[in-house]
Every structure is written in C-alpha cells, then in structure tokens.
Design a protein around this motif. Sequence first.
Motif, PDB file in Angstrom:
ATOM      1  N   ASN A  64     -10.301   0.055  -1.086  1.00 24.86           N
ATOM      2  CA  ASN A  64      -8.867  -0.243  -1.118  1.00 24.86           C
ATOM      3  C   ASN A  64      -8.113   0.284   0.101  1.00 24.86           C
ATOM      4  O   ASN A  64      -6.891   0.150   0.174  1.00 24.86           O
ATOM      5  CB  ASN A  64      -8.234   0.349  -2.389  1.00 24.86           C
ATOM      6  CG  ASN A  64      -8.591  -0.445  -3.628  1.00 24.86           C
ATOM      7  OD1 ASN A  64      -8.886  -1.639  -3.548  1.00 24.86           O
ATOM      8  ND2 ASN A  64      -8.580   0.210  -4.776  1.00 24.86           N
TER       9      ASN A  64
ATOM     10  N   PRO B  73      -2.310   6.610  -5.057  1.00 25.97           N
ATOM     11  CA  PRO B  73      -3.437   5.867  -5.618  1.00 25.97           C
ATOM     12  C   PRO B  73      -4.721   6.699  -5.604  1.00 25.97           C
ATOM     13  O   PRO B  73      -4.950   7.481  -4.685  1.00 25.97           O
ATOM     14  CB  PRO B  73      -3.570   4.658  -4.677  1.00 25.97           C
ATOM     15  CG  PRO B  73      -2.219   4.492  -4.075  1.00 25.97           C
ATOM     16  CD  PRO B  73      -1.693   5.889  -3.928  1.00 25.97           C
TER      17      PRO B  73
ATOM     18  N   THR C  98      -2.750  -0.138 -10.531  1.00 24.38           N
ATOM     19  CA  THR C  98      -3.482   0.849  -9.739  1.00 24.38           C
ATOM     20  C   THR C  98      -3.386   2.236 -10.378  1.00 24.38           C
ATOM     21  O   THR C  98      -2.279   2.718 -10.640  1.00 24.38           O
ATOM     22  CB  THR C  98      -2.920   0.935  -8.311  1.00 24.38           C
ATOM     23  OG1 THR C  98      -3.042  -0.344  -7.684  1.00 24.38           O
ATOM     24  CG2 THR C  98      -3.663   1.972  -7.485  1.00 24.38           C
TER      25      THR C  98
ATOM     26  N   SER D 161       0.830  -1.205   0.000  1.00 21.28           N
ATOM     27  CA  SER D 161       0.000   0.000   0.000  1.00 21.28           C
ATOM     28  C   SER D 161       0.862   1.250   0.000  1.00 21.28           C
ATOM     29  O   SER D 161       2.054   1.210   0.322  1.00 21.28           O
ATOM     30  CB  SER D 161      -0.955   0.002   1.200  1.00 21.28           C
ATOM     31  OG  SER D 161      -0.240  -0.107   2.413  1.00 21.28           O
TER      32      SER D 161
ATOM     33  N   TYR E 290      -1.925  -0.914  -3.378  1.00 20.66           N
ATOM     34  CA  TYR E 290      -1.262  -0.492  -4.618  1.00 20.66           C
ATOM     35  C   TYR E 290      -0.740  -1.715  -5.347  1.00 20.66           C
ATOM     36  O   TYR E 290      -0.073  -2.567  -4.755  1.00 20.66           O
ATOM     37  CB  TYR E 290      -0.113   0.460  -4.284  1.00 20.66           C
ATOM     38  CG  TYR E 290       0.751   0.846  -5.459  1.00 20.66           C
ATOM     39  CD1 TYR E 290       0.236   1.581  -6.527  1.00 20.66           C
ATOM     40  CD2 TYR E 290       2.097   0.484  -5.502  1.00 20.66           C
ATOM     41  CE1 TYR E 290       1.037   1.942  -7.598  1.00 20.66           C
ATOM     42  CE2 TYR E 290       2.913   0.850  -6.568  1.00 20.66           C
ATOM     43  CZ  TYR E 290       2.372   1.570  -7.610  1.00 20.66           C
ATOM     44  OH  TYR E 290       3.164   1.935  -8.684  1.00 20.66           O
TER      45      TYR E 290
END
Length: 231
Positions: free
Chosen positions: A144, A138, A126, A105, A122
């Motif tokens: 998410n 992102p 993405t 992430s 991510y």
Amino acid sequence: MSKVVMNTARDESRVNLRKTLREIRNSISPEQRAHSALLINNQLNSLQYVATASSIAGYLVNDGEIDLSAFIQNTFMRDENSNTKLMANTAIKSTPHLSSSTTFSLPVLHPICKGHLLFLEYGPDTPLVKNRYNIDEPELACHNVMPTHCIDVILMPLVGFDNKGNRLGMGGGYYDRTLAFTQFTQFTQQRPILVGIAHDEQEVDSLPYASWDIPLDVIVTPKRILTFSNI
C-alpha cells in the motif's frame, strides 16, 4: 554575531513561536473548527489541480489542526462515482471522457529511516493504528506504499505560516526530510504540489526559517488561497 549564536537564537524563536501558535490554534472554538473544515473543503474543491489529481495525500486531524474529513469523504465519493460510471460505460460499450479515480494516502512514520515519512493508501476500510505520537495512521503494508514523488498533491498540516510560503511545523522535521528531494532540479517535472492547510489565525508576519525547511507551493485557509509557485 557568530553562526552558532544566530542558529541558537533562531531555534529559540521557533520554539517560542510554536508554543504560542499552538495555544492560539487550540483556543479556536469547536463551532469555528467545524465551519472552517467546510470552508477548506470548498476551497480545495475549487482548485483545478486538486480536482484533477489522480493521487492526493492528506492527514488525520490532531492537536487543533483543520479537519480534512469532509474533503477526504468527498474524495472517496468521487472515486466511487468514477468507478460506477466506468462500469456503466463499459456495459453499454461507450467510452466518453471520464475523470480518473483518485487515490488518497496518509503519512506513516517510516519504520527504518528515522525522522522520515511513508505515504500509505487510505480508504474507508483501511485499518488504523496509533503511532508513537498517539496519532492514527494506516497499518503498515508494503503493497500500500505510495512513492512520494508519484503523489500529485500533498495536503500538509502546519503550526504557523507567513505570506512567503514558509511553514512552521510541530518540530519533528518529518515533512522537511521526506520532501527534501523536491528541491533538486531533476525532480522539478515530477514532484508533488505542496499545500499547507491552516486557520487564518496561524499567520505571522515572518517566520524564522532554516536552510532545510521546505517551502510550500500553496497555503489554503478558510478565507484565502495563497499561491507561491507556478503550478
């Protein structure tokens, strides 16, 4: 000396030190940056708690920071290999021990809580957008969002560090606010391992720090791994 004067002196010292260290960081040659990125990738992969993490947060390079692209790509490949092995083992009805896949992430500026971060999953596909600092992040999607306390390891950029685990950031305080919960006793059993990523040239003898600064558990440079907590 009064507390107000002391705080003012500390803040001015941090501003001046941040300016100097950013200049040092940005003066590092492209060749050294590329080499440092490879060394950092090797350093991170040598850490057991990184190799076994099911969730890792990192950052996309900006303003002379060490580039984590090689490590991020390795994480994606590890995830793909894990999924491939799982499918193969399912096909032959075998269930040997497999390392779990890793969710990666990235930080995103919180749209509601000013000065805080969210972490969003991510992957290679993405979609990214520019935030107010012209940094890629992102595209915001609630499904998410990765709860910060559920992340195993957070790799954090920094401007400066000392040998006590203190970190000097860019001055916005985003990580300090977002990670303040890690200092409370009830989260000691479920909190991310905080890993600062830096060039060796970013070390100073001592950092002026404030009560709200969140110390690091580990600092990883191309040449060293400094550990400050029992992990």
